[in-house]
Design a protein around this motif. Structure first.
Motif, PDB file in Angstrom:
ATOM      1  N   GLU A  47      39.731  82.459  32.305  1.00 48.03           N
ATOM      2  CA  GLU A  47      38.863  83.419  32.983  1.00 48.03           C
ATOM      3  C   GLU A  47      39.560  84.022  34.199  1.00 48.03           C
ATOM      4  O   GLU A  47      39.480  85.221  34.444  1.00 48.03           O
ATOM      5  N   ILE A  48      40.267  83.144  34.945  1.00 49.11           N
ATOM      6  CA  ILE A  48      40.985  83.645  36.122  1.00 49.11           C
ATOM      7  C   ILE A  48      42.012  84.689  35.700  1.00 49.11           C
ATOM      8  O   ILE A  48      42.132  85.762  36.295  1.00 49.11           O
ATOM      9  N   SER A 105      46.101  68.533  35.365  1.00 48.48           N
ATOM     10  CA  SER A 105      44.953  68.202  34.514  1.00 48.48           C
ATOM     11  C   SER A 105      45.302  67.233  33.396  1.00 48.48           C
ATOM     12  O   SER A 105      44.434  66.513  32.908  1.00 48.48           O
ATOM     13  N   GLY A 118      38.527  77.725  32.702  1.00 47.86           N
ATOM     14  CA  GLY A 118      38.597  78.365  34.017  1.00 47.86           C
ATOM     15  C   GLY A 118      39.860  79.188  34.169  1.00 47.86           C
ATOM     16  O   GLY A 118      39.825  80.330  34.633  1.00 47.86           O
ATOM     17  N   GLY A 133      41.650  77.629  26.419  1.00 50.57           N
ATOM     18  CA  GLY A 133      42.049  78.840  27.128  1.00 50.57           C
ATOM     19  C   GLY A 133      43.295  79.475  26.552  1.00 50.57           C
ATOM     20  O   GLY A 133      44.105  80.040  27.276  1.00 50.57           O
ATOM     21  N   ILE A 184      37.919  72.035  30.497  1.00 48.42           N
ATOM     22  CA  ILE A 184      37.265  72.801  31.562  1.00 48.42           C
ATOM     23  C   ILE A 184      38.297  73.584  32.353  1.00 48.42           C
ATOM     24  O   ILE A 184      38.120  74.762  32.650  1.00 48.42           O
ATOM     25  N   VAL A 185      39.419  72.929  32.666  1.00 47.00           N
ATOM     26  CA  VAL A 185      40.461  73.614  33.434  1.00 47.00           C
ATOM     27  C   VAL A 185      40.973  74.833  32.663  1.00 47.00           C
ATOM     28  O   VAL A 185      41.167  75.904  33.242  1.00 47.00           O
TER      29      VAL A 185
END
Lengths: 254, 295
Positions: free
Chosen positions: B105-106, B88, B102, B43, B98-99
């Motif tokens: 995206e947030i 995490s 996410g 991310g 995965i975190v």
């Protein structure tokens, strides 16, 4: 006063009782051996001492500090170094960098000083290099200092693990099957190494081993485990003649 | 200095060079997290957009000096790095991947609906304060600090987490703390790169910082060699220039990307420079003849 004292330690994995009320008391400057059949709980004791597992019952004291309340890295910093049964080196780091990781553990310089290359960090770095070099020399790895750890032979990797544990400047060294996979001459060399480490560095050594000749040769005190229970302890001569030990582990004529 | 450079270098090339500089800062940040400590973070574009929007909004609405704006953006990203890193990174395994997906995206959806950030339209008219010399200077500082950090014993402790976490703990390394610290530093560099990017582009929109951007930066680190600083820089240069050459095949660019990575993974699984060490190169060079004294 014993340097390490386990009292009434029990450990369970699911329903399996791996250790059942084990007491151990290890005096300073001793070479102490733990023997027993496979699955007797020898390595579990190591993992409890180093904080990887927390015992379900009992207490363990290292120089009067109850280790139960500390995470593994703090226990290591207190001065308990260990090796692993299945070698766990930092494969893609050079031999000397493996030792520098341990030196980081006991380093007093913070990350900012390291990043900016402050004088105190440089001075410490020089000392670490010097000390690591001495340790490597002692274990006969000096020539390999810059090689990657995974390019070493099996015996060298075992010795590097010991060197890495010693770089923590431990008061207690835990060796998990140091002679596993070694041939006769390597074992003799290992016996000398372990003895010289103990005498030169003023350590206490606790080792788990299957090789009887090695254990009987260097250990001053031995505990025998079977199915998670301590069935005997004492000096090598008395262990060799203990009936319970003979029937469960040594077998006739040992 | 900048006037001289804009005179000498063609605007098109200068643009590519500046983008390379910004990407090096971004990729070195991700290299700390994913390459060095081995925690897969997918991310990075989320941190980049946090830095970009913070810097853009601050420079549009305040008169703060550019350096302060950049650092504010980087700090905002680092703060979120710590916030999502603490829960995490305590866990083992790939939770972080995965975190972070996410999280990115947030952040993207947040900026899609953020009034001050211009919602889906994005922010335009950001004062262009990013110049060649600023990017170059910051890049050099970032590279220098990366080199000194990774060569120190703390750096070796960071690598040890990737190599074997249990053994690292047995060597007295506080793995959780170092992982979080490294993740925060990576996020900081992500935010810093984002701030530079926003101020260079005049215009940013949430769409630019999508999942593909994260993957693009991850590709640079993987291609160059996980954990290797020269490798990461090489990866950035190749993957920033490659699309320019692939403009001919416009829509199939990603196809080539994919093929390139597959070929790389077969022939150099550790990345282009992942397993190359200066020491090994030096050993292979012919040794200087030692002059012997004739007795």
């Amino acid at each position: 006063m014993p340097i390490l004292k386990l009292s009434d330690i029990s450990m369970e994995f699911g329903g399996l009782r791996a250790l059942d009320s084990v007491d151990l008391s290890i005096e300073e400057h001793q070479i102490y051996g733990i023997i027993g059949p496979n699955g007797a709980g020898k390595t579990t004791i190591f993992n409890i001492i180093t904080g990887i597992y927390k015992p379900v019952k009992g207490n363990l004291f290292f120089k009067d500090i109850n280790l139960k309340n500390y995470p593994p890295y703090k226990i290591a910093r207190m001065g308990i170094g260990r090796t692993f049964q299945n070698i766990r080196l930092f494969q893609k780091l050079s031999v000397i960098d493996n030792l520098r990781v341990s030196a980081h553990g006991i380093s007093k310089v913070n990350i900012i000083a390291n990043m900016l290359g402050f004088p105190n960090s440089r001075r410490e770095e020089k000392q670490i290099m010097l000390k690591s070099g001495q340790l490597l020399e002692m274990l006969g790895l000096y020539e390999k200092g810059m090689e990657l750890a995974d390019s070493l032979s099996y015996g060298e990797q075992r010795r590097l693990e010991i060197a890495r544990a010693l770089a923590l400047e431990p008061a207690l060294l835990l060796l998990d099957e140091p002679a596993a996979g070694m041939n006769a001459s390597e074992k003799i060399e290992l016996i000398d190494t372990i003895k010289s480490i103990r005498d030169n560095m003023n350590l206490t050594i606790l080792l788990v081993e299957h090789d009887m000749s090695l254990v009987m040769n260097i250990c001053e005190s031995i505990a025998v485990l079977d199915y998670g229970r301590k069935i005997a302890d004492g000096d090598p001569a008395s262990i060799r003649n203990d009936e319970k030990v003979i029937s469960s582990y040594l077998g006739m004529g040992a | 200095m900048d006037a001289f450079i804009t005179q000498q270098i063609d605007a098109y090339y200068l643009r590519i060079i500046i983008i390379i500089g910004i990407n090096i800062i971004l990729a070195l940040g991700l290299n700390l997290t994913t390459g060095v400590t081995g925690q897969l973070s997918m991310g990075h574009a989320g941190f980049m957009s946090l830095g970009a929007y913070t810097a853009a909004i601050l420079s549009l609405h305040t008169t703060l000096p550019f350096v302060v704006v950049l650092i504010a953006g980087a700090m905002a990203a680092a703060l979120f790095g710590i916030i999502i890193g603490i829960p995490s990174l305590r866990l083992e395994g790939d939770y972080l991947a995965i975190v972070t997906i996410g999280f990115a995206e947030i952040v993207r959806v947040f900026f899609l609906n953020f009034e001050l950030g211009g919602k889906a339209v994005g922010l335009a008219g950001i004062p262009q304060q990013t110049t060649f010399s600023i990017v170059f200077l910051i890049m050099m500082v970032v590279i220098f600090l990366n080199i000194t950090l990774l060569n120190s014993h703390t750096g070796k402790a960071l690598y040890s987490i990737r190599e074997n976490e249990i053994a690292a703990q047995a060597c007295g390394v506080n793995t959780t703390q170092l992982k979080i610290l490294c993740f925060a530093m990576g996020a900081f560099l992500g935010g810093l790169g984002g701030g530079l990017y926003a101020s260079y582009m005049y215009y940013i929109s949430p769409g630019e910082f999508g999942f593909m951007k994260s993957i693009e930066i991850l590709n640079m680190v993987v291609l160059g060699g996980m954990g290797s600083i020269p490798g990461t820089i090489l990866g950035v240069i190749i993957l920033t220039i490659a699309p320019e050459f692939l403009r001919v095949v416009a829509d199939y660019r990603l196809l080539f990307y994919g093929a390139m990575l597959v070929i790389l993974m077969i022939f150099r699984p550790n990345g282009l420079m992942g397993d190359i060490r200066w020491y090994d190169i030096k050993k292979r060079l012919p040794k200087k003849e030692v002059k012997k004294c004739q007795s």
